[in-house]
Design a protein around this motif. Structure first.
Motif, PDB file in Angstrom:
ATOM      1  N   GLN A 299      12.619  -8.059   9.018  1.00  0.00           N
ATOM      2  CA  GLN A 299      11.570  -7.887   8.011  1.00  0.00           C
ATOM      3  C   GLN A 299      10.185  -7.785   8.649  1.00  0.00           C
ATOM      4  O   GLN A 299       9.344  -7.006   8.206  1.00  0.00           O
ATOM      5  CB  GLN A 299      11.637  -9.022   6.993  1.00  0.00           C
ATOM      6  CG  GLN A 299      12.793  -8.780   6.031  1.00  0.00           C
ATOM      7  CD  GLN A 299      13.025  -9.923   5.085  1.00  0.00           C
ATOM      8  OE1 GLN A 299      13.926 -10.707   5.294  1.00  0.00           O
ATOM      9  NE2 GLN A 299      12.222 -10.011   4.053  1.00  0.00           N
ATOM     10  N   ALA A 302       9.863  -4.354  10.005  1.00  0.00           N
ATOM     11  CA  ALA A 302       9.602  -3.385   8.924  1.00  0.00           C
ATOM     12  C   ALA A 302       8.134  -3.435   8.526  1.00  0.00           C
ATOM     13  O   ALA A 302       7.506  -2.394   8.300  1.00  0.00           O
ATOM     14  CB  ALA A 302      10.494  -3.685   7.722  1.00  0.00           C
ATOM     15  N   ALA A 306       5.447  -0.418   8.871  1.00  0.00           N
ATOM     16  CA  ALA A 306       4.719   0.069   7.689  1.00  0.00           C
ATOM     17  C   ALA A 306       3.211   0.026   7.939  1.00  0.00           C
ATOM     18  O   ALA A 306       2.488   0.945   7.555  1.00  0.00           O
ATOM     19  CB  ALA A 306       5.090  -0.765   6.468  1.00  0.00           C
ATOM     20  N   ARG A 309       2.168   2.912  10.146  1.00  0.00           N
ATOM     21  CA  ARG A 309       2.240   4.169   9.400  1.00  0.00           C
ATOM     22  C   ARG A 309       1.081   4.287   8.401  1.00  0.00           C
ATOM     23  O   ARG A 309       0.425   5.304   8.331  1.00  0.00           O
ATOM     24  CB  ARG A 309       3.572   4.147   8.656  1.00  0.00           C
ATOM     25  CG  ARG A 309       4.100   5.481   8.207  1.00  0.00           C
ATOM     26  CD  ARG A 309       5.556   5.370   7.749  1.00  0.00           C
ATOM     27  NE  ARG A 309       5.754   4.341   6.739  1.00  0.00           N
ATOM     28  CZ  ARG A 309       6.607   3.326   6.840  1.00  0.00           C
ATOM     29  NH1 ARG A 309       7.344   3.188   7.926  1.00  0.00           N
ATOM     30  NH2 ARG A 309       6.736   2.440   5.882  1.00  0.00           N
ATOM     31  N   GLU A 310       0.867   3.223   7.635  1.00  0.00           N
ATOM     32  CA  GLU A 310      -0.022   3.327   6.472  1.00  0.00           C
ATOM     33  C   GLU A 310      -1.491   3.035   6.792  1.00  0.00           C
ATOM     34  O   GLU A 310      -2.366   3.506   6.090  1.00  0.00           O
ATOM     35  CB  GLU A 310       0.429   2.356   5.363  1.00  0.00           C
ATOM     36  CG  GLU A 310       1.872   2.543   4.916  1.00  0.00           C
ATOM     37  CD  GLU A 310       2.089   3.857   4.168  1.00  0.00           C
ATOM     38  OE1 GLU A 310       1.096   4.465   3.726  1.00  0.00           O
ATOM     39  OE2 GLU A 310       3.254   4.272   4.054  1.00  0.00           O
ATOM     40  N   VAL A 376      12.811  -4.911   2.469  1.00  0.00           N
ATOM     41  CA  VAL A 376      12.211  -3.871   3.324  1.00  0.00           C
ATOM     42  C   VAL A 376      11.616  -2.763   2.450  1.00  0.00           C
ATOM     43  O   VAL A 376      10.513  -2.264   2.712  1.00  0.00           O
ATOM     44  CB  VAL A 376      13.262  -3.325   4.321  1.00  0.00           C
ATOM     45  CG1 VAL A 376      12.752  -2.059   5.000  1.00  0.00           C
ATOM     46  CG2 VAL A 376      13.617  -4.399   5.347  1.00  0.00           C
ATOM     47  N   GLU A 377      12.311  -2.454   1.373  1.00  0.00           N
ATOM     48  CA  GLU A 377      11.803  -1.398   0.474  1.00  0.00           C
ATOM     49  C   GLU A 377      10.486  -1.852  -0.165  1.00  0.00           C
ATOM     50  O   GLU A 377       9.523  -1.085  -0.265  1.00  0.00           O
ATOM     51  CB  GLU A 377      12.901  -1.103  -0.575  1.00  0.00           C
ATOM     52  CG  GLU A 377      12.621   0.037  -1.521  1.00  0.00           C
ATOM     53  CD  GLU A 377      11.920  -0.453  -2.797  1.00  0.00           C
ATOM     54  OE1 GLU A 377      11.106   0.309  -3.330  1.00  0.00           O
ATOM     55  OE2 GLU A 377      12.168  -1.605  -3.233  1.00  0.00           O
ATOM     56  N   ASP A 380       7.669  -1.657   2.383  1.00  0.00           N
ATOM     57  CA  ASP A 380       7.151  -0.286   2.539  1.00  0.00           C
ATOM     58  C   ASP A 380       6.202   0.068   1.405  1.00  0.00           C
ATOM     59  O   ASP A 380       5.097   0.575   1.634  1.00  0.00           O
ATOM     60  CB  ASP A 380       8.319   0.718   2.576  1.00  0.00           C
ATOM     61  CG  ASP A 380       9.059   0.661   3.903  1.00  0.00           C
ATOM     62  OD1 ASP A 380       8.509   0.059   4.855  1.00  0.00           O
ATOM     63  OD2 ASP A 380      10.181   1.193   3.992  1.00  0.00           O
ATOM     64  N   ARG A 381       6.620  -0.208   0.167  1.00  0.00           N
ATOM     65  CA  ARG A 381       5.770   0.154  -0.984  1.00  0.00           C
ATOM     66  C   ARG A 381       4.508  -0.704  -1.015  1.00  0.00           C
ATOM     67  O   ARG A 381       3.424  -0.215  -1.305  1.00  0.00           O
ATOM     68  CB  ARG A 381       6.558  -0.056  -2.287  1.00  0.00           C
ATOM     69  CG  ARG A 381       7.381   1.178  -2.664  1.00  0.00           C
ATOM     70  CD  ARG A 381       7.837   1.119  -4.109  1.00  0.00           C
ATOM     71  NE  ARG A 381       8.720  -0.007  -4.358  1.00  0.00           N
ATOM     72  CZ  ARG A 381       8.573  -0.895  -5.327  1.00  0.00           C
ATOM     73  NH1 ARG A 381       7.540  -0.805  -6.147  1.00  0.00           N
ATOM     74  NH2 ARG A 381       9.443  -1.878  -5.489  1.00  0.00           N
ATOM     75  N   ALA A 384       1.978   0.295   1.635  1.00  0.00           N
ATOM     76  CA  ALA A 384       1.356   1.579   1.256  1.00  0.00           C
ATOM     77  C   ALA A 384       0.296   1.339   0.175  1.00  0.00           C
ATOM     78  O   ALA A 384      -0.815   1.884   0.244  1.00  0.00           O
ATOM     79  CB  ALA A 384       2.429   2.559   0.764  1.00  0.00           C
TER      80      ALA A 384
END
Ligand code: PLP
Length: 410
Positions: A299, A302, A306, A309-310, A376-377, A380-381, A384
């Motif tokens: 986790q 992840a 994220a 990336r974000e 993890v989902e 990510d959200r 972001a």
């Protein structure tokens, strides 16, 4: 009726985090704010079996009043675990407490007078500030560098003024809130300075077993047993609802801690202590903890991915913890994490502003993210969404430098 409250109540405040959680734990919000372990890791079945065994073999003793020191076999098991980590501990130095939070309260009662100088990290665990505050200390924040508290600053603050500081409260492993771990060298340096200044150390280690790739260096208490109080907990490796922690104390301090414990609650529930003693006795904990480590490690990875990336181009910095539950983030100049929180909650994501964790000179740009309870989902959200909030705030902030001039990353 006009109640006159004791002066110390003026130093008691609601936990900022609990207040924030009330707002943030609404349905639909991805919360990185809580400091809660992942409930999926609670070993319900193993606890059910151990409970059955305790009730059938030992039920009446388990339900009786018990010794304030704690249940003998649990004290033995804790001492054996700590010996395996290099600490010279006898079971009769282990005081079982109702969570390590109670140990902080007892330590405060036994060591702090009104006006005593208490040295803390910057940032530090808010619950310790809350536990110590009613004793009316004067807190001094030890300046830090990237490695943790600065040893020379610790020495300066320990010996400044006419009366030496009463204690330093340190969190060497996967610190709450920053996720930072002290290197072996920094531990040596801090202990050497404390020895030189005659400064007692209170070492709080609830996260030490939750390492990802390698265990952290041995505790401060292994280096200086007679100068350290060492606090541990079963909250993060079994379940916080058991309310089981402990303090290991040098013989010079143990009797007073025990008397404070007696006065506080007579003893920690013997029933819970016996259940956990069974789990330790049959090796369950050793089999269980690696699963928590693997889960939290994934986790954390992840969340770091994220963020990479974000947050690109947003001049945000973050820590890369080697264990534990938390990651620490610093926004670009001109942004204030407390002011930004309502915006983040509107965007469906929550965190704890870092300012609450400072005893002095809060850094308004910081915030704490827990990576352990969101999937993890959701990570990510949520990251972001957070990046979008930061992007909008930067567009509106006169202080934020132009994006093109910034570097990125943690
Ligand atoms: C650094 C630290 N110390 C102590 C505690 C108290 O834990 P417990 O009372 O559940 O053992 C916590 C809880 O989050 C913590 O983060």
């Amino acid at each position: 009726m006009n109640w006159t409250l004791a002066r110390r109540t003026q130093a008691m405040n609601p936990s900022v985090i609990r207040e924030i959680l009330k707002v943030t734990e609404k349905p639909g919000i991805i919360s990185f704010a809580g400091g809660l372990p992942a409930p999926d890791t609670f070993p319900v079945e193993a606890l059910r079996e151990a409970t059955d065994q305790v009730l059938s073999r030992d039920g009446r003793a388990a339900l009786q009043y018990a010794a304030s020191e704690g249940f003998g076999p649990l004290r033995e098991a804790v001492a054996a675990q700590l010996r395996a980590q290099g600490m010279g501990v006898d079971a009769d130095q282990v005081l079982i407490t109702s969570g390590s939070q109670q140990a902080l309260d007892l330590v405060g009662k036994v060591l702090i007078d009104a006006g005593s100088r208490v040295l803390v990290e910057s940032p530090t665990y808010l619950g310790a500030l809350q536990a110590f505050a009613p004793m009316e200390p004067s807190f001094a924040a030890v300046p830090s560098d990237a490695e943790g508290p600065d040893p020379e600053a610790l020495h300066r603050l320990a010996t400044a003024g006419t009366v030496p500081a009463r204690l330093a409260y340190l969190l060497p492993n996967f610190q709450n809130p920053s996720g930072r771990t002290l290197s072996a060298t920094r531990r040596d340096e801090l202990v050497a300075v404390a020895q030189r200044a005659g400064l007692p150390l209170v070492e709080d280690n609830p996260y030490g077993d939750l390492w990802f790739d390698a265990p952290p260096p041995p505790p401060l208490a292994a280096r200086w047993p007679e100068g350290c109080l060492y606090l541990g907990s079963f909250s993060k490796v079994l379940a916080p609802g058991l309310r089981l922690g402990y303090v290991v104390a040098p013989r010079a301090v143990f009797p007073k801690l025990l008397q404070a414990k007696q006065a506080a609650d007579l003893h920690t529930p013997g029933f819970n202590q016996r259940i956990v003693a069974r789990l330790l006795d049959d090796g369950f904990l050793e089999r269980h903890v690696p699963n928590i480590r693997a889960r939290y490690r994934a986790q954390c990875a992840a969340m770091l991915a994220a963020l990479e990336r974000e947050m690109a181009g947003l001049d945000v910095r973050w820590s890369a913890p080697e264990g534990g539950m938390f990651l620490w983030l610093r926004l670009s100049a001109g942004l204030d994490a407390t002011a930004l929180l309502p915006e983040a909650v509107r965007a469906g994501v929550a965190y704890v502003p870092g300012a609450a964790f400072f005893a002095e000179a809060p850094d308004a740009r910081t915030l704490r993210l827990s990576f352990v309870t969101a999937s993890v989902e959701q990570i990510d959200r949520g990251i972001a969404a957070l990046a979008n909030v930061v992007r909008c705030a930067r567009a509106q902030s006169p202080d934020a430098p132009a994006a093109a001039a910034l570097d990125t990353g943690g």
